[in-house]
Design a protein around this motif. Structure first.
Motif, PDB file in Angstrom:
ATOM      1  N   GLU A 125       0.841  -1.186   0.000  1.00 52.11           N
ATOM      2  CA  GLU A 125       0.000   0.000   0.000  1.00 52.11           C
ATOM      3  C   GLU A 125       0.882   1.244   0.000  1.00 52.11           C
ATOM      4  O   GLU A 125       1.991   1.228   0.551  1.00 52.11           O
ATOM      5  CB  GLU A 125      -0.924  -0.028   1.226  1.00 52.11           C
ATOM      6  N   PRO A 126       0.424   2.336  -0.601  1.00 54.54           N
ATOM      7  CA  PRO A 126       1.280   3.523  -0.706  1.00 54.54           C
ATOM      8  C   PRO A 126       1.653   4.129   0.633  1.00 54.54           C
ATOM      9  O   PRO A 126       2.689   4.783   0.760  1.00 54.54           O
ATOM     10  CB  PRO A 126       0.451   4.501  -1.560  1.00 54.54           C
ATOM     11  N   CYS A 127       0.813   3.906   1.639  1.00 50.83           N
ATOM     12  CA  CYS A 127       1.057   4.502   2.958  1.00 50.83           C
ATOM     13  C   CYS A 127       0.294   3.680   3.989  1.00 50.83           C
ATOM     14  O   CYS A 127      -0.752   3.095   3.682  1.00 50.83           O
ATOM     15  CB  CYS A 127       0.582   5.958   2.964  1.00 50.83           C
ATOM     16  N   ILE A 128       0.771   3.668   5.208  1.00 53.06           N
ATOM     17  CA  ILE A 128       0.095   2.928   6.268  1.00 53.06           C
ATOM     18  C   ILE A 128      -1.287   3.497   6.553  1.00 53.06           C
ATOM     19  O   ILE A 128      -2.164   2.812   7.057  1.00 53.06           O
ATOM     20  CB  ILE A 128       0.968   2.927   7.547  1.00 53.06           C
ATOM     21  N   TYR A 129      -1.512   4.783   6.192  1.00 51.80           N
ATOM     22  CA  TYR A 129      -2.794   5.424   6.471  1.00 51.80           C
ATOM     23  C   TYR A 129      -3.778   5.360   5.304  1.00 51.80           C
ATOM     24  O   TYR A 129      -4.885   5.866   5.425  1.00 51.80           O
ATOM     25  CB  TYR A 129      -2.572   6.888   6.847  1.00 51.80           C
ATOM     26  N   THR A 130      -3.371   4.806   4.184  1.00 56.08           N
ATOM     27  CA  THR A 130      -4.271   4.737   3.020  1.00 56.08           C
ATOM     28  C   THR A 130      -4.415   3.282   2.584  1.00 56.08           C
ATOM     29  O   THR A 130      -3.534   2.731   1.936  1.00 56.08           O
ATOM     30  CB  THR A 130      -3.740   5.590   1.845  1.00 56.08           C
ATOM     31  N   SER A 131      -5.526   2.677   2.960  1.00 52.42           N
ATOM     32  CA  SER A 131      -5.731   1.244   2.731  1.00 52.42           C
ATOM     33  C   SER A 131      -6.183   0.965   1.307  1.00 52.42           C
ATOM     34  O   SER A 131      -7.338   0.636   1.040  1.00 52.42           O
ATOM     35  CB  SER A 131      -6.759   0.693   3.726  1.00 52.42           C
ATOM     36  N   MET A 132      -5.252   1.131   0.373  1.00 55.71           N
ATOM     37  CA  MET A 132      -5.513   0.757  -1.024  1.00 55.71           C
ATOM     38  C   MET A 132      -4.301  -0.003  -1.528  1.00 55.71           C
ATOM     39  O   MET A 132      -3.163   0.404  -1.342  1.00 55.71           O
ATOM     40  CB  MET A 132      -5.801   1.989  -1.886  1.00 55.71           C
ATOM     41  N   SER A 133      -4.565  -1.140  -2.141  1.00 54.45           N
ATOM     42  CA  SER A 133      -3.507  -2.059  -2.539  1.00 54.45           C
ATOM     43  C   SER A 133      -2.987  -1.747  -3.937  1.00 54.45           C
ATOM     44  O   SER A 133      -3.753  -1.422  -4.845  1.00 54.45           O
ATOM     45  CB  SER A 133      -4.027  -3.498  -2.494  1.00 54.45           C
ATOM     46  N   VAL A 134      -1.666  -1.859  -4.082  1.00 57.28           N
ATOM     47  CA  VAL A 134      -1.034  -1.760  -5.401  1.00 57.28           C
ATOM     48  C   VAL A 134      -0.770  -3.154  -5.956  1.00 57.28           C
ATOM     49  O   VAL A 134      -0.558  -3.336  -7.143  1.00 57.28           O
ATOM     50  CB  VAL A 134       0.280  -0.946  -5.306  1.00 57.28           C
ATOM     51  N   GLY A 135      -0.818  -4.148  -5.095  1.00 65.58           N
ATOM     52  CA  GLY A 135      -0.562  -5.534  -5.474  1.00 65.58           C
ATOM     53  C   GLY A 135      -0.248  -6.340  -4.235  1.00 65.58           C
ATOM     54  O   GLY A 135      -0.087  -5.791  -3.139  1.00 65.58           O
ATOM     55  N   ASN A 136      -0.147  -7.648  -4.399  1.00 67.55           N
ATOM     56  CA  ASN A 136       0.093  -8.535  -3.263  1.00 67.55           C
ATOM     57  C   ASN A 136       1.308  -9.413  -3.555  1.00 67.55           C
ATOM     58  O   ASN A 136       1.374 -10.061  -4.612  1.00 67.55           O
ATOM     59  CB  ASN A 136      -1.144  -9.404  -3.003  1.00 67.55           C
ATOM     60  N   VAL A 137       2.251  -9.445  -2.617  1.00 65.97           N
ATOM     61  CA  VAL A 137       3.498 -10.170  -2.840  1.00 65.97           C
ATOM     62  C   VAL A 137       3.302 -11.680  -2.846  1.00 65.97           C
ATOM     63  O   VAL A 137       4.195 -12.423  -3.267  1.00 65.97           O
ATOM     64  CB  VAL A 137       4.565  -9.792  -1.786  1.00 65.97           C
ATOM     65  N   LEU A 138       2.136 -12.150  -2.386  1.00 69.77           N
ATOM     66  CA  LEU A 138       1.854 -13.578  -2.467  1.00 69.77           C
ATOM     67  C   LEU A 138       1.334 -13.973  -3.843  1.00 69.77           C
ATOM     68  O   LEU A 138       1.246 -15.154  -4.169  1.00 69.77           O
ATOM     69  CB  LEU A 138       0.819 -13.968  -1.398  1.00 69.77           C
TER      70      LEU A 138
END
Length: 211
Positions: A125-138
């Motif tokens: 996520e771009p920041c700990i305060y903005t819960s939007m995903s850019v992708g998942n490492v799994l």
């Protein structure tokens, strides 16, 4: 905690302690009281955090704890006075997020400019305060996710911290039963909106100097 600070000093580690600048602390002189406390316990630096519209502070759709514009300015000014006024010369240094990430200084460095966040489920996520995903490492290689993140968030942004307006997006998603963090497709849409913001003032001055 006080003993731990002393032990860190003993082994040569620079100790920094944090405080949350609540409205009551800001209005009631708590910032300077904490500065005195930090000196007394041997801390070398204070990190001042401010309440963010995220996580448990967003329960019910509205932040339960927030600072007014004047209170945010007071935190900003606290760093300036504590770090420059002769009276506080022998006290710990102060680093307030509301100063360092302000429009006049570095702005928001989310998305890998200076910071990003990986949650316990592998979402980047771009920041700990903005819960939007850019992708998942799994699910994807980190380098692929990182390249996407840098494309979506290529530079610092000025103005009020993006988390303040993003809080409404998160609250809406939760109310509608959509998963949080937001999916990468929604992240891309929001990133385009934030990318239209100008650079922070200091960055604009630096870019003119480079030219």
């Amino acid at each position: 905690a006080v003993r731990a600070i002393g032990e860190l000093r003993r082994v040569g580690v620079f100790p920094m302690i944090s405080m949350l600048a609540t409205p009551e602390e800001v209005d009631g002189g708590g910032l300077f009281r904490f500065l005195e406390l930090a000196k007394d316990v041997g801390a070398g630096m204070i990190q001042v955090l401010d309440p963010m519209p995220a996580g448990a502070n967003l329960e019910g759709g509205q932040p339960s704890l927030s600072l007014s514009r004047d209170q945010r300015r007071a935190v900003h000014d606290f760093q300036v006075e504590a770090n420059t006024h002769e009276r506080w010369r022998d006290h710990p240094a102060v680093s307030a997020r509301l100063y360092s990430e302000s429009e006049a200084v570095a702005g928001c460095g989310w998305g890998g400019v200076t910071t990003y966040y990986m949650d316990s489920f592998g979402n980047i996520e771009p920041c700990i305060y903005t819960s939007m995903s850019v992708g998942n490492v799994l699910e994807e290689d980190f380098d692929t996710i990182h390249a996407r993140m840098r494309r979506l968030f290529p530079r610092p942004v000025g103005g009020l911290c993006p988390a303040y307006s993003f809080g409404a997006e998160e609250a809406r998603a939760r109310a509608e039963g959509r998963p949080v963090p937001l999916a990468p497709e929604e992240t891309e849409r929001l990133a385009r909106r934030y990318s239209r913001r100008p650079l922070p003032r200091l960055m604009r001055k630096m870019s003119r100097g480079v030219r």
